[in-house]
Design a protein around this motif. Sequence first.
Motif, PDB file in Angstrom:
ATOM      1  N   ASP A  31      10.038  19.827  49.216  1.00 34.75           N
ATOM      2  CA  ASP A  31      10.232  18.450  48.782  1.00 34.75           C
ATOM      3  C   ASP A  31       9.505  17.497  49.711  1.00 34.75           C
ATOM      4  N   ALA A  72      20.011  19.319  54.369  1.00 33.58           N
ATOM      5  CA  ALA A  72      20.025  19.340  52.912  1.00 33.58           C
ATOM      6  C   ALA A  72      20.132  20.772  52.421  1.00 33.58           C
ATOM      7  N   CYS A 117      19.586  29.150  46.993  1.00 32.47           N
ATOM      8  CA  CYS A 117      19.889  27.880  47.647  1.00 32.47           C
ATOM      9  C   CYS A 117      19.277  27.889  49.046  1.00 32.47           C
ATOM     10  N   THR A 121      23.064  16.500  50.572  1.00 38.04           N
ATOM     11  CA  THR A 121      22.853  16.365  52.006  1.00 38.04           C
ATOM     12  C   THR A 121      24.201  16.248  52.700  1.00 38.04           C
ATOM     13  N   SER A 172      17.682  23.058  54.673  1.00 41.33           N
ATOM     14  CA  SER A 172      16.581  22.424  55.400  1.00 41.33           C
ATOM     15  C   SER A 172      17.126  21.367  56.341  1.00 41.33           C
ATOM     16  N   ALA A 219      19.222  22.666  48.927  1.00 44.81           N
ATOM     17  CA  ALA A 219      18.543  22.500  47.642  1.00 44.81           C
ATOM     18  C   ALA A 219      18.764  23.749  46.793  1.00 44.81           C
ATOM     19  N   ARG A 220      19.120  23.546  45.539  1.00 48.97           N
ATOM     20  CA  ARG A 220      19.279  24.654  44.604  1.00 48.97           C
ATOM     21  C   ARG A 220      17.965  24.868  43.861  1.00 48.97           C
ATOM     22  N   ARG A 221      17.442  26.072  43.975  1.00 51.22           N
ATOM     23  CA  ARG A 221      16.222  26.470  43.287  1.00 51.22           C
ATOM     24  C   ARG A 221      16.534  27.699  42.435  1.00 51.22           C
ATOM     25  N   PRO A 228      12.588  25.640  55.008  1.00 50.62           N
ATOM     26  CA  PRO A 228      13.786  26.007  54.238  1.00 50.62           C
ATOM     27  C   PRO A 228      14.255  27.433  54.534  1.00 50.62           C
ATOM     28  N   LEU A 255      20.284  18.843  44.694  1.00 51.52           N
ATOM     29  CA  LEU A 255      20.197  18.758  46.146  1.00 51.52           C
ATOM     30  C   LEU A 255      21.375  17.962  46.681  1.00 51.52           C
TER      31      LEU A 255
END
Length: 234
Positions: A53, A174, A182, A164, A185, A176-178, A204, A162
């Motif tokens: 990101d 943070a 997950c 935080t 970062s 982040a779900r991908r 990440p 996402l």
Amino acid sequence: MAKLVLSRGETLVNQYFVDRVDLRIGRAEDNDIVVDDPSLSREHALIHAVGEDHIVEDLQSSNGTFIDGRRVYRQILQHRDIIELGAYQLCYLNSRIAADIDLEGTLLVPGLLRGTPSPSSTVTVAPAVRPGRVLLPGASVRVLAGPEAHGLPPVVVLDRVLATFGLPGEALVAIARRPKGCFLSHVEGTRLPRVNGAPVGAGPWLLSHGDIVEAAGYRLEFRLDGVAAAQDAE
């Protein structure tokens, strides 16, 4: 790789690959992206990489940084966001993120606005993805320890793209779900996160079910929905 396309009206001016941690934008010649517009400050804005990101941050410019007509101070960029810089437009393109996730709207980090920490800014989430477009892992975190004043619930469901944790301006991480999992970062703060007692750097970092995360003053247990449900059923 993400890139930024600078244009003025219908005229393409230049394009820049986002291939470093920081890219500075402004009127001065020593910026990475020079925009020759008198309404811009000499050092106007910054693009900062956090994993896959990128965050745009206004550098206390005189006339402000805008996305889609709305003034922003620090915001995570989404594919095809238009950063308005006087008479110029800077379009953010990230084909990797676009292929994974089709977001509605953009993410604002309220506690980072104007650099003023706020208890209400402890957890910040991005808008939900459109249902049926992409499959993201279901997950949550159990708050094992942390500053009570921040007011987190015992369990935080990661049902957005996402989230935080922490206080902007002090310490922030943070998750982040991908589609591939997950990822943790480090966003800001002097101390880097630790997972299961070991330092993991800025990220990440792919999280696994049961991982204990120590970051931003918190101790969190990461839980994947499918794995947690199977264990609870045993």
